[in-house]
Design a protein around this motif. Structure first.
Motif, mmCIF file in Angstrom:
data_model
loop_
_atom_site.group_PDB
_atom_site.id
_atom_site.type_symbol
_atom_site.label_atom_id
_atom_site.label_comp_id
_atom_site.label_asym_id
_atom_site.label_seq_id
_atom_site.Cartn_x
_atom_site.Cartn_y
_atom_site.Cartn_z
ATOM 1 N N PHE A 1 0.843 -1.199 0.000
ATOM 2 C CA PHE A 1 0.000 0.000 0.000
ATOM 3 C C PHE A 1 0.874 1.243 0.000
ATOM 4 O O PHE A 1 1.948 1.241 0.574
ATOM 5 N N LEU A 2 0.381 2.281 -0.639
ATOM 6 C CA LEU A 2 1.087 3.564 -0.691
ATOM 7 C C LEU A 2 0.235 4.605 0.025
ATOM 8 O O LEU A 2 -0.997 4.571 -0.078
ATOM 9 N N ASP A 3 0.899 5.529 0.713
ATOM 10 C CA ASP A 3 0.128 6.634 1.273
ATOM 11 C C ASP A 3 -0.166 7.610 0.134
ATOM 12 O O ASP A 3 0.313 7.445 -0.996
ATOM 13 N N ARG A 4 -0.962 8.618 0.405
ATOM 14 C CA ARG A 4 -1.419 9.552 -0.633
ATOM 15 C C ARG A 4 -0.256 10.189 -1.388
ATOM 16 O O ARG A 4 -0.272 10.288 -2.616
ATOM 17 N N ASP A 5 0.786 10.617 -0.664
ATOM 18 C CA ASP A 5 1.931 11.271 -1.310
ATOM 19 C C ASP A 5 2.707 10.297 -2.193
ATOM 20 O O ASP A 5 3.111 10.646 -3.308
ATOM 21 N N GLU A 6 2.941 9.084 -1.676
ATOM 22 C CA GLU A 6 3.657 8.068 -2.464
ATOM 23 C C GLU A 6 2.869 7.724 -3.728
ATOM 24 O O GLU A 6 3.441 7.589 -4.813
ATOM 25 N N PHE A 7 1.554 7.571 -3.569
ATOM 26 C CA PHE A 7 0.696 7.232 -4.707
ATOM 27 C C PHE A 7 0.780 8.320 -5.768
ATOM 28 O O PHE A 7 0.968 8.045 -6.954
ATOM 29 N N SER A 8 0.669 9.570 -5.342
ATOM 30 C CA SER A 8 0.725 10.705 -6.255
ATOM 31 C C SER A 8 2.075 10.760 -6.970
ATOM 32 O O SER A 8 2.148 11.017 -8.177
ATOM 33 N N LYS A 9 3.145 10.490 -6.246
ATOM 34 C CA LYS A 9 4.494 10.508 -6.823
ATOM 35 C C LYS A 9 4.635 9.423 -7.898
ATOM 36 O O LYS A 9 5.131 9.682 -8.987
ATOM 37 N N GLU A 10 4.199 8.200 -7.581
ATOM 38 C CA GLU A 10 4.313 7.093 -8.544
ATOM 39 C C GLU A 10 3.430 7.337 -9.770
ATOM 40 O O GLU A 10 3.842 7.086 -10.896
ATOM 41 N N MET A 11 2.229 7.838 -9.538
ATOM 42 C CA MET A 11 1.328 8.150 -10.652
ATOM 43 C C MET A 11 1.959 9.236 -11.529
ATOM 44 O O MET A 11 1.915 9.160 -12.759
ATOM 45 N N GLY A 12 2.561 10.224 -10.897
ATOM 46 C CA GLY A 12 3.182 11.321 -11.635
ATOM 47 C C GLY A 12 4.315 10.867 -12.537
ATOM 48 O O GLY A 12 4.513 11.420 -13.623
ATOM 49 N N LYS A 13 5.075 9.871 -12.115
ATOM 50 C CA LYS A 13 6.212 9.379 -12.902
ATOM 51 C C LYS A 13 5.766 8.510 -14.081
ATOM 52 O O LYS A 13 6.525 8.315 -15.021
ATOM 53 N N ALA A 14 4.551 7.994 -14.016
ATOM 54 C CA ALA A 14 4.099 7.001 -14.999
ATOM 55 C C ALA A 14 3.661 7.617 -16.319
ATOM 56 O O ALA A 14 3.106 8.712 -16.357
ATOM 57 N N ASP A 15 3.937 6.897 -17.386
ATOM 58 C CA ASP A 15 3.392 7.208 -18.708
ATOM 59 C C ASP A 15 2.117 6.386 -18.918
ATOM 60 O O ASP A 15 1.154 6.835 -19.512
ATOM 61 N N ILE A 16 2.172 5.142 -18.416
ATOM 62 C CA ILE A 16 1.066 4.189 -18.557
ATOM 63 C C ILE A 16 0.673 3.705 -17.171
ATOM 64 O O ILE A 16 1.534 3.381 -16.346
ATOM 65 N N VAL A 17 -0.635 3.647 -16.930
ATOM 66 C CA VAL A 17 -1.156 3.092 -15.683
ATOM 67 C C VAL A 17 -1.927 1.826 -16.030
ATOM 68 O O VAL A 17 -2.824 1.846 -16.880
ATOM 69 N N ILE A 18 -1.546 0.738 -15.382
ATOM 70 C CA ILE A 18 -2.292 -0.512 -15.516
ATOM 71 C C ILE A 18 -3.077 -0.656 -14.222
ATOM 72 O O ILE A 18 -2.499 -0.636 -13.134
ATOM 73 N N THR A 19 -4.394 -0.766 -14.348
ATOM 74 C CA THR A 19 -5.233 -0.783 -13.164
ATOM 75 C C THR A 19 -6.337 -1.820 -13.270
ATOM 76 O O THR A 19 -6.643 -2.303 -14.364
ATOM 77 N N HIS A 20 -6.920 -2.120 -12.130
ATOM 78 C CA HIS A 20 -8.129 -2.935 -12.112
ATOM 79 C C HIS A 20 -9.260 -2.050 -12.633
ATOM 80 O O HIS A 20 -9.058 -0.871 -12.920
ATOM 81 N N GLY A 21 -10.460 -2.597 -12.759
ATOM 82 C CA GLY A 21 -11.558 -1.850 -13.357
ATOM 83 C C GLY A 21 -12.351 -0.998 -12.392
ATOM 84 O O GLY A 21 -13.543 -0.791 -12.605
#
Length: 165
Positions: free
Chosen positions: A56-76
């Motif tokens: 699990f990521l906290d809000r800041d970690e999640f935002s940081k990882e999302m920010g670095k990504a070009d592609i997000v693979i996610t559940h539906g």
């Protein structure tokens, strides 16, 4: 070329081992550069061997990882999809399927279809076709997400004003 991939599996108490194994296999074969992948694996008990992850990521970690990504693979999940699309990410959405113990029903199939119909995401119903989905998402231009909130608020205000005068 779009390289950074962020995988987010949400925070519900269901595993999504099937998706993690598929990504691990693509990294092992060299189809995906393992150093370019990071995952929030949630309640999955499969631990990736070829890419970095955290349960699990906290809000800041999640935002940081999302920010670095070009592609997000996610559940539906609606929140996960909208969150990534709002940030202008290319999204591959893979539905959780009840028969694999990934959810209580198959509603994510319908959610993903709706987002696909709006040309916001790349759907991937079958984890064996994840490599094809990656090729597709890299070469496709998707629509931008437009919130309908203002229209809903205006509609409510008009209704209230019309019925209260």
């Amino acid at each position: 070329m779009d390289n950074k991939i962020f995988i987010t599996l949400g925070s519900q108490k269901f595993q999504f081992n099937r998706l993690l194994k598929a990504v691990d296999e693509l990294c092992e074969r060299g189809t995906i550069e393992a150093a370019d992948v990071f995952a929030q694996i949630g309640y999955s008990d499969y631990l990736p061997k070829n890419f970095n992850y955290k349960k699990f990521l906290d809000r800041d970690e999640f935002s940081k990882e999302m920010g670095k990504a070009d592609i997000v693979i996610t559940h539906g999940g609606t929140g996960a999809i909208i969150g990534a699309v709002k940030k202008g990410k290319k999204v591959i959405a893979v539905p959780r399927i009840a028969k694999y113990g990934e959810h209580v029903d198959d509603h994510q199939l319908q959610l993903i279809k709706q987002f696909d119909d709006l040309n916001l995401i790349c759907p991937c119903q079958d984890t064996n076709k994840l490599e094809i989905a990656l090729d597709t998402v890299r070469g496709t231009k998707y629509n931008s997400y437009e919130s309908n909130t203002i229209n809903i608020i205006t509609s409510i205000e008009d209704y209230i004003e019309g019925n209260c005068l």
